[in-house]
Design a protein around this motif. Structure first.
Motif, PDB file in Angstrom:
ATOM      1  N   GLN A   8       0.844  -1.205   0.000  1.00 44.91           N
ATOM      2  CA  GLN A   8       0.000   0.000   0.000  1.00 44.91           C
ATOM      3  C   GLN A   8       0.878   1.253   0.000  1.00 44.91           C
ATOM      4  N   LYS A   9       0.497   2.186  -0.850  1.00 45.18           N
ATOM      5  CA  LYS A   9       1.223   3.451  -0.963  1.00 45.18           C
ATOM      6  C   LYS A   9       0.313   4.586  -0.524  1.00 45.18           C
ATOM      7  N   VAL A  10       0.872   5.575   0.184  1.00 47.02           N
ATOM      8  CA  VAL A  10       0.138   6.779   0.567  1.00 47.02           C
ATOM      9  C   VAL A  10       1.016   7.980   0.224  1.00 47.02           C
ATOM     10  N   VAL A  11       0.491   8.875  -0.627  1.00 48.85           N
ATOM     11  CA  VAL A  11       1.282  10.011  -1.100  1.00 48.85           C
ATOM     12  C   VAL A  11       0.510  11.300  -0.862  1.00 48.85           C
ATOM     13  N   ALA A  12       1.131  12.230  -0.156  1.00 47.57           N
ATOM     14  CA  ALA A  12       0.537  13.564   0.023  1.00 47.57           C
ATOM     15  C   ALA A  12       0.741  14.365  -1.263  1.00 47.57           C
ATOM     16  N   LEU A  13      -0.287  15.089  -1.702  1.00 44.94           N
ATOM     17  CA  LEU A  13      -0.236  15.802  -2.970  1.00 44.94           C
ATOM     18  C   LEU A  13       0.481  17.130  -2.812  1.00 44.94           C
ATOM     19  N   ASP A  14       1.389  17.384  -3.744  1.00 43.91           N
ATOM     20  CA  ASP A  14       2.133  18.632  -3.796  1.00 43.91           C
ATOM     21  C   ASP A  14       1.312  19.629  -4.609  1.00 43.91           C
ATOM     22  N   PRO A  15       0.999  20.815  -4.083  1.00 46.15           N
ATOM     23  CA  PRO A  15       0.137  21.760  -4.794  1.00 46.15           C
ATOM     24  C   PRO A  15       0.712  22.279  -6.101  1.00 46.15           C
ATOM     25  N   ARG A  16       2.003  22.116  -6.319  1.00 49.78           N
ATOM     26  CA  ARG A  16       2.550  22.605  -7.594  1.00 49.78           C
ATOM     27  C   ARG A  16       2.046  21.723  -8.742  1.00 49.78           C
ATOM     28  N   GLU A  17       2.289  20.452  -8.693  1.00 45.81           N
ATOM     29  CA  GLU A  17       1.779  19.486  -9.669  1.00 45.81           C
ATOM     30  C   GLU A  17       2.275  18.107  -9.277  1.00 45.81           C
ATOM     31  N   VAL A  18       1.404  17.129  -9.494  1.00 50.06           N
ATOM     32  CA  VAL A  18       1.779  15.728  -9.270  1.00 50.06           C
ATOM     33  C   VAL A  18       1.506  14.974 -10.563  1.00 50.06           C
ATOM     34  N   ARG A  19       2.578  14.387 -11.144  1.00 48.05           N
ATOM     35  CA  ARG A  19       2.418  13.620 -12.390  1.00 48.05           C
ATOM     36  C   ARG A  19       2.384  12.134 -12.082  1.00 48.05           C
ATOM     37  N   LEU A  20       1.518  11.425 -12.822  1.00 49.01           N
ATOM     38  CA  LEU A  20       1.347   9.998 -12.628  1.00 49.01           C
ATOM     39  C   LEU A  20       1.547   9.283 -13.966  1.00 49.01           C
ATOM     40  N   GLY A  21       2.187   8.117 -13.935  1.00 50.29           N
ATOM     41  CA  GLY A  21       2.381   7.353 -15.154  1.00 50.29           C
ATOM     42  C   GLY A  21       3.299   6.183 -14.933  1.00 50.29           C
ATOM     43  N   ARG A  22       3.552   5.458 -16.007  1.00 48.87           N
ATOM     44  CA  ARG A  22       4.397   4.278 -15.943  1.00 48.87           C
ATOM     45  C   ARG A  22       5.876   4.632 -15.872  1.00 48.87           C
TER      46      ARG A  22
END
Length: 562
Positions: free
Chosen positions: A14-28
């Motif tokens: 399980q992963k838990v990530v706090a979001l950074d207000p600048r930008e959060v990119r998701l992908g492979r």
């Protein structure tokens, strides 16, 4: 501003990530803030941005899209309680704890990269790595490079290697040829120094089928091979492809004695995956330099391993089919190959079958004086007609013994009417011999006669032989009786059957009771019956019938008392 975090699973972790207000990119891709390691996710899949006092998700033209609470979106606002789905991953949006910083450990550690195989069963459209989709170069303009530089953003056009491999696998006849071609492509396309392919469905049961170091290739090496059981176990248990930038300094692989023993540095390993099961592994590495591989190389190796798995599977099926075709008709071969629970008859087992022996009459005397091509022509004519009749009735060709043909009915496929099939095949053989003799008569050639014995009962059936050669055959007293019926009770142009075969035929099936015979080598007498052949006068070639000494008196006695 409401601080948010996302919770999701990578495999069982399980992963838990706090979001950074600048930008959060998701992908492979490993350059994303949140790495979602699966081919169902695009390399740059989506971005989470804080805009106009709210969080928004942006689809970055991904292949499988983004869903917010089950609905596909391109750009949409989200908040606490919402769920975002990207490929196989579902990210749950939660309120972040006060002072919670972005979890820098959320991405997979840079020393190790894994690629799950779960996308094979999730029914999503898979996105091939961009490097595999590069157009083929004109073969007259440039030569295929022997390696792909790690820094090359295009990946060197990996697609051309798969195109080349596909052409070569079509021509590969054996598993060894498949594996050698696969490893050759790996060495052409990747900056590797060593490579190993192991076959087996578990780490402990694998055997090394091929090892390559530089230009040296060894099939089934006897020496210790440079493979890490720690890496293999990780790949097997987690069903992933694995890349380690430096296995000697990789905490995930700590404690692997073989890593230190073989000096494995940069390494990749992928499972041979076909029909939802692992059938082996391919591991490539460099003992000289760390950091030689990147994620495009791992993508390539995973796909290469899939090609290898399919190639091995098809070669094994081709070998099995070729072996079956030696013994069975095409329809039986197809049924054995497609049956979900068929093993091709390789296991020894006991079952009831019907055994047929057919032998040419007077062949020994003929072969002493005939030319070689005449002998060959006679045998081919007899064997072709016999085997065609046997196959037409679902029989299995066991072997040729000189001028004798042996077959059985009821294995490997179960046939309730195997006795009837065996007798009908014998009748068909004699009918074909009659037609052949008419053709020979028109050509001024002498007639040819054969005699047939058929018997039913229990046998041991399966692969029997030595380590160098095995044959699919039957053993037991039932076989011995069938051979005696043919050699010691049947006359030229006749078919005789045992009492067990007669009992398995329909009551109205035409037979003639010849009484009991005492055969040499058998303690008990055997009830014998003769099956008439339509259009064939029994004993039509009696003048050429040379009977073995142990059967002459028995046959004469039986006929005299009839």
């Amino acid at each position: 501003m409401t601080k948010l975090r996302v919770r999701y699973l990578v495999g069982s972790e399980q992963k838990v990530v706090a979001l950074d207000p600048r930008e959060v990119r998701l992908g492979r891709g490993t350059d994303n803030d949140i790495v979602l390691p699966d081919f169902s996710v695009s390399r740059q899949h989506a971005a989470l941005r804080f805009e106009n006092a709210a969080w928004w998700v942006h689809d970055l033209q991904s292949t499988n899209g983004v869903q917010l609470n089950g609905e596909g979106v391109e750009k949409c606002r989200f908040g606490v309680g919402d769920s975002l789905k990207m490929g196989i991953f579902v990210l749950e949006v939660e309120r972040a704890e006060p002072g919670e910083a972005k979890n820098e450990d959320s991405a997979i550690p840079s020393a190790t990269l894994v690629r799950p195989l779960s996308h094979f069963t999730d029914g999503l459209d898979l996105e091939l790595p961009d490097s595999m989709l590069e157009p083929l170069e004109d073969e007259h303009e440039s030569e295929i490079s022997t390696s792909i530089p790690v820094s090359d953003s295009t990946g060197g056009g990996f697609f051309k290697y798969f195109n080349q491999l596909a052409r070569e696998l079509i021509q590969a006849d054996t598993v060894d040829q498949v594996l050698e071609k696969v490893m050759d492509i790996a060495f052409q396309a990747l900056p590797v120094d060593r490579g190993v392919i192991l076959l087996g469905d578990s780490v402990d049961s694998t055997t090394c089928a091929l090892m390559r170091s530089g230009a040296d290739v060894v099939h089934k090496p006897e020496q210790d091979v440079p493979v890490s059981r720690t890496i293999l176990r990780t790949v097997m248990e987690e069903q992933v492809g694995l890349l380690s930038l430096d296995a000697l300094d990789d905490s995930r692989l700590a404690g692997g004695k073989s890593i230190m023993l073989h000096g494995i540095r940069a390494a990749m390993c992928a499972p041979l995956w076909a029909q939802k099961r692992i059938s082996g592994f391919i591991q490539v590495d460099s003992p000289f330099e760390a950091g030689k591989f990147d994620e495009m190389h791992l993508d390539f190796l995973i796909t290469l391993a899939n090609y290898a798995a399919v190639g091995v599977q098809r070669s094994e099926e081709r070998r099995k089919r070729g072996r079956l075709e030696r013994y069975h008709s095409p329809s039986v071969v197809e049924e054995v190959m497609t049956a979900t629970d068929a093993d091709g008859g390789t296991r020894l087992r006991k079952k009831d079958v019907t055994v047929l022996f057919g032998d040419l009459v007077g062949f020994t005397a003929f072969s002493e004086s005939a030319e070689l091509d005449e002998v060959t022509e006679l045998l081919e004519g007899y064997f072709n007609r016999s085997v065609e009749a046997i196959f037409e009735h679902g029989g299995t060709l066991d072997k040729y013994i000189g001028d004798c043909v042996m077959a059985f009915f009821g294995a490997p496929m179960d046939l309730e009417d195997h006795a009837l099939r065996g007798v009908k095949a014998a009748v068909e053989i004699q009918k074909r011999m009659l037609l052949w003799n008419k053709e020979r008569e028109d050509q001024g050639l002498p007639s040819v006669g054969c005699r047939l014995g058929v018997n039913t009962g229990p046998v041991v059936v399966g692969d029997i032989g030595s380590g160098q050669r095995v044959d699919y055959t039957v053993l037991g007293n039932t076989v011995n009786v069938a051979a005696r019926l043919e050699s010691s009770a049947a006359g030229t142009g006749e078919i005789v059957i045992g009492e067990a075969t007669r009992a398995a035929l329909p009551d109205d099936f035409p037979v003639e009771d010849l009484g009991e015979f005492a055969f040499k080598g058998l303690q008990q007498k055997v009830g014998v019956f003769r099956v008439p052949v339509p259009g064939a006068p029994q004993g039509q070639l009696a003048e050429t019938h040379v009977m073995p000494e142990d059967g002459i008196e028995a046959v004469r006695g039986a006929k005299a008392g009839s």
